[in-house]
Design an enzyme around this catalytic site. Structure first.
Site, short mmCIF file in Angstrom:
data_model
loop_
_atom_site.label_atom_id
_atom_site.label_comp_id
_atom_site.label_asym_id
_atom_site.label_seq_id
_atom_site.Cartn_x
_atom_site.Cartn_y
_atom_site.Cartn_z
N LYS A 1 -0.79 42.80 -41.37
CA LYS A 1 -1.20 44.12 -41.83
C LYS A 1 0.03 45.00 -42.03
O LYS A 1 0.97 44.95 -41.25
CB LYS A 1 -2.11 44.72 -40.76
CG LYS A 1 -2.44 46.17 -40.92
CD LYS A 1 -3.57 46.54 -40.00
CE LYS A 1 -3.22 47.78 -39.22
NZ LYS A 1 -4.35 48.35 -38.51
N ASP B 1 -6.20 48.13 -29.74
CA ASP B 1 -6.67 49.40 -30.31
C ASP B 1 -8.10 49.74 -29.90
O ASP B 1 -8.51 50.89 -30.02
CB ASP B 1 -6.48 49.44 -31.83
CG ASP B 1 -7.16 48.31 -32.56
OD1 ASP B 1 -7.76 47.44 -31.89
OD2 ASP B 1 -7.10 48.27 -33.80
N ARG B 2 -8.84 48.75 -29.42
CA ARG B 2 -10.23 49.04 -29.03
C ARG B 2 -10.36 49.23 -27.52
O ARG B 2 -9.49 48.80 -26.76
CB ARG B 2 -11.15 47.89 -29.44
CG ARG B 2 -11.23 47.73 -30.93
CD ARG B 2 -12.28 46.69 -31.27
NE ARG B 2 -12.40 46.60 -32.71
CZ ARG B 2 -13.46 46.10 -33.34
NH1 ARG B 2 -14.46 45.63 -32.64
NH2 ARG B 2 -13.49 46.07 -34.65
N ASP C 1 -5.40 43.31 -30.07
CA ASP C 1 -4.20 44.07 -30.43
C ASP C 1 -4.14 45.45 -29.76
O ASP C 1 -3.27 46.25 -30.10
CB ASP C 1 -4.09 44.20 -31.94
CG ASP C 1 -5.27 44.96 -32.53
OD1 ASP C 1 -6.37 44.88 -31.96
OD2 ASP C 1 -5.10 45.63 -33.56
N SER D 1 -6.89 41.34 -34.60
CA SER D 1 -7.62 42.21 -33.69
C SER D 1 -8.39 41.47 -32.61
O SER D 1 -7.82 40.75 -31.81
CB SER D 1 -8.53 43.12 -34.52
OG SER D 1 -9.12 44.09 -33.70
N HIS D 2 -9.70 41.58 -32.64
CA HIS D 2 -10.55 41.03 -31.58
C HIS D 2 -11.04 39.63 -31.91
O HIS D 2 -11.83 39.07 -31.17
CB HIS D 2 -11.75 41.96 -31.40
CG HIS D 2 -12.40 42.27 -32.72
ND1 HIS D 2 -11.79 43.11 -33.64
CD2 HIS D 2 -13.52 41.84 -33.29
CE1 HIS D 2 -12.53 43.18 -34.71
NE2 HIS D 2 -13.59 42.41 -34.54
N GLU E 1 -17.98 53.61 -33.81
CA GLU E 1 -18.94 52.96 -32.91
C GLU E 1 -18.46 51.61 -32.44
O GLU E 1 -18.95 51.07 -31.46
CB GLU E 1 -20.30 52.83 -33.59
CG GLU E 1 -20.31 52.19 -34.97
CD GLU E 1 -19.94 50.74 -35.01
OE1 GLU E 1 -20.37 50.00 -34.10
OE2 GLU E 1 -19.22 50.32 -35.94
N LYS F 1 -6.36 53.60 -33.79
CA LYS F 1 -7.15 53.81 -32.58
C LYS F 1 -6.35 53.24 -31.42
O LYS F 1 -5.44 52.44 -31.62
CB LYS F 1 -8.52 53.19 -32.71
CG LYS F 1 -8.53 51.74 -33.09
CD LYS F 1 -9.89 51.33 -33.66
CE LYS F 1 -9.85 49.93 -34.19
NZ LYS F 1 -10.74 49.72 -35.31
N ASP G 1 -8.92 45.08 -26.62
CA ASP G 1 -9.07 43.89 -27.46
C ASP G 1 -7.72 43.22 -27.76
O ASP G 1 -6.68 43.58 -27.19
CB ASP G 1 -9.78 44.25 -28.77
CG ASP G 1 -8.89 45.05 -29.70
OD1 ASP G 1 -8.03 45.78 -29.21
OD2 ASP G 1 -9.06 44.92 -30.94
C1 G1P Z 1 -15.02 46.43 -37.93
C2 G1P Z 1 -15.62 47.69 -37.35
C3 G1P Z 1 -14.87 48.89 -37.86
C4 G1P Z 1 -13.39 48.74 -37.57
C5 G1P Z 1 -12.88 47.43 -38.12
C6 G1P Z 1 -11.43 47.17 -37.73
O1 G1P Z 1 -15.14 46.44 -39.32
O2 G1P Z 1 -16.98 47.80 -37.66
O3 G1P Z 1 -15.40 50.04 -37.26
O4 G1P Z 1 -12.67 49.78 -38.13
O5 G1P Z 1 -13.65 46.35 -37.60
O6 G1P Z 1 -11.26 47.08 -36.37
P1 G1P Z 1 -16.30 45.66 -40.09
O7 G1P Z 1 -16.21 44.22 -39.64
O8 G1P Z 1 -17.59 46.28 -39.65
O9 G1P Z 1 -15.99 45.87 -41.53
ZN ZN Z 2 -8.17 45.61 -32.64
#
Ligand code: G1P
Ligand code: ZN
Length: 542
Positions: A125, A280-281, A278, A112-113, A363, A375, A276
């Site tokens: 995943k 999704d954000r 991948d 992801s990010h 959030e 997302k 981000d």
């Molecule tokens: C974080 C975000 C959560 C999101 C997840 C995957 O998880 O807070 O909302 O779904 O990344 O992108 P966390 O690190 O808080 O468990």
């Molecule tokens: Zn992501």
């Protein structure tokens, strides 16, 4: 020829809410990735002859693991692998492909990010046939298999050319290299009025879309510049790079500060967005105004019917528990259901599949709808653009009018990153221990109305998820929430979520941290953040 390779289990392959995430050198250990991929297949049943969707965000080690997945999928009996050209697929695009082509499931390679590179993060995943992240039942089974694995099967097919579009036979299986953007762009075209959006750009509307050298580059180029006619140069940092150009592909106010600064400047374009690693954000910034993700989901839901895909109205809205209550007020006004779920997109899956929710949001800059089961960053951008096009108003006008109608939920998240795991756990344990004694007490002039450890009862399958975050609710609707991140790769991350509801429109232009100052102090009084973590201030404030 199928080769059976003897291996030994690793004991740390427990997939979190977003799959298995580790540093690249961990994944590069002998048989490490192979073990996990085989464990995924060992945990599944009935995929013989079926299709697997495969792609990733292009980060370091993506190409190598793509080849491993193809070889192991062939040996285990999949009929076909659909892989994005160059090994590229955004997470929402992969979700769409699984659904559209009725694949058995998909493997998405991403962290992801999180940053990428030889010493940074990698992830694997599994997404199930509904296109969404594997439910806990499956991730638990994968972990169990990974602890007892003794061998994996692989076909030595040599290097498949994943850069060339088309179909090849390999190891008794079909490998189809597909355009990663085409189906996704088609889906967006079915949801949004592309003519109206083209007119918006023709009228001189200017925007930036920053892909942070991650996966959305090709998607943004094709959709925004090629199909919608946004000016060349609208897409920034659009070339996916294995190390994301050395940056953190996290579209927040810290890592996308350049975009924020530009949007706050005198020559700001009308709209700024980023996505981000991948895809999704999303980050949404109007000229002179940042839209918090919690507000964004509320505003998207309130205005969704401007887009053809949502013209019939919404079935319901779902938000994760730490996400602000702004969406609740929209749901109330629309007379539709509102669902509060634990953190993590997978909890929305059942509600979307059951047709109970149409728009979901977190959030953490994740917003999406029932069009896929992830997302979707670019989707949020296109819905915002649709609202702007139809209402003919700026982001600032849309946001301030929304607050005037529904009230404003001041909101911020404070992250304490890389805290020693024992210290972070001690904070949570101590907090749990005092929950029962909190109601009725006064902290910084605020009276605690309720305090609990959030548990979710899934209305669709009846499952219960406990310990999903500690909530301290104050009289008047303010609250603080504490939880530990489930996605970090080193130490623990404490997240503190702070929210205050302000109905009075004359008090809607206070600086956020100032508006929340009492609650921020109260959070420290209640949880002893400084003493437990040894930190004087958070590492990231969003
Ligand atoms: C974080 C975000 C959560 C999101 C997840 C995957 O998880 O807070 O909302 O779904 O990344 O992108 P966390 O690190 O808080 O468990
Ligand atoms: Zn992501």
């Amino acid at each position: 020829m199928i080769r059976t390779v003897a291996t030994k289990p690793y004991d740390d392959q427990k997939p979190g809410t977003s799959g298995l995430r580790k540093k690249v050198p961990v994944f590069q250990q002998e048989h490490y990735a192979e073990n996990f991929i085989q464990s995924i297949f060992d945990a599944l049943e009935g995929f013989k002859g079926k299709t697997l969707v495969l792609g990733g965000d292009g980060r370091f080690y993506n190409r190598e693991v793509i080849q491993k997945v193809i070889g192991i999928a062939a040996a285990n009996g999949f009929g076909k692998v659909m892989v994005g050209q160059g090994g590229i697929l955004s997470t929402p695009a992969a979700s769409n492909l699984i659904r559209k082509y009725k694949a058995f499931g998909g493997i998405i390679l991403s962290a992801s990010h999180n940053p990428g590179g030889p010493h940074e993060d990698f992830g694997i995943k599994y997404n199930a046939e509904n296109g969404g992240p594997a439910p806990e039942r499956i991730t638990d089974a994968i972990f169990a298999k990974s602890k007892t694995i003794r061998e994996y099967k692989i076909v030595d097919i040599g290097e498949i050319d994943i850069d060339k579009l088309g179909t090849v036979q390999a190891g008794g299986m079909t490998v189809e290299v597909i355009d990663p953007v085409k189906d996704y762009a088609g889906l967006m075209e079915s949801l949004f009025d592309f003519n109206a959006l083209r007119k918006l750009f023709e009228s001189g509307f200017h925007m930036r879309f920053d892909s942070m050298h991650a996966v959305t580059g090709p998607y943004g180029k094709e959709i925004l510049e090629n199909r919608l006619g946004a000016a060349k140069g609208t897409c920034r940092n659009f070339k996916p790079l294995p190390d994301f150009g050395g940056h953190h592909p996290d579209p927040n106010l810290v890592h996308a500060k350049h975009l924020y600064d530009e949007m706050m400047g005198a020559d700001a374009p009308d709209f700024g967005a980023a996505s981000d690693g991948d895809g999704d954000r999303n980050l949404i910034i109007g000229k002179g105004i940042f839209v918090t993700p919690s507000d964004s989901v509320a505003m998207l839901a309130a205005n969704a019917t401007v887009a053809p895909g949502y013209r019939k109205g919404l079935a319901g809205i779902a938000r994760s528990m730490p996400t602000s209550g702004a969406a609740d007020r929209v749901a109330e006004k629309l007379g539709i259901g509102i669902y509060e779920t634990p953190t993590g997109w997978k909890f929305f899956g059942n509600l979307l599949d059951a047709g109970m929710a149409t728009i979901c949001g977190e959030e953490s800059a994740g917003t999406g709808s029932n069009h896929v089961r992830e997302k979707d960053g670019l989707w949020a951008v296109l819905l915002w653009l649709s609202i702007i096009a139809v209402r003919g108003e700026s982001v600032k006008e849309i946001v301030t009018k929304h607050w005037a109608t529904y009230g404003r939920n001041y909101y911020s998240r404070h992250d304490y990153e890389e805290v020693e795991t024992e210290r972070a756990n001690a904070l949570i344990t101590a907090l749990r221990g005092k929950l029962a004694s909190l109601p009725g007490t006064k902290v910084r002039g605020l009276t605690v109305a309720k305090a609990d450890d959030f548990a979710y009862h899934d209305p669709v399958d009846g499952s219960v998820s406990e310990h999903q975050g500690i909530r301290v609710l104050f009289e008047g609707g303010s609250r603080v929430v504490f939880r530990l991140s489930g996605t970090g790769t080193s130490g623990a991350t404490l997240r503190v979520y702070i929210e205050r509801y302000e109905p009075d429109a004359s008090k809607h232009d206070i600086e956020t941290q100032q508006a929340l100052a009492d609650l921020i102090a109260a959070a420290d009084d209640i949880a002893g953040i400084r003493s437990h973590t040894g930190r004087a201030k958070p590492s990231v404030i969003t």
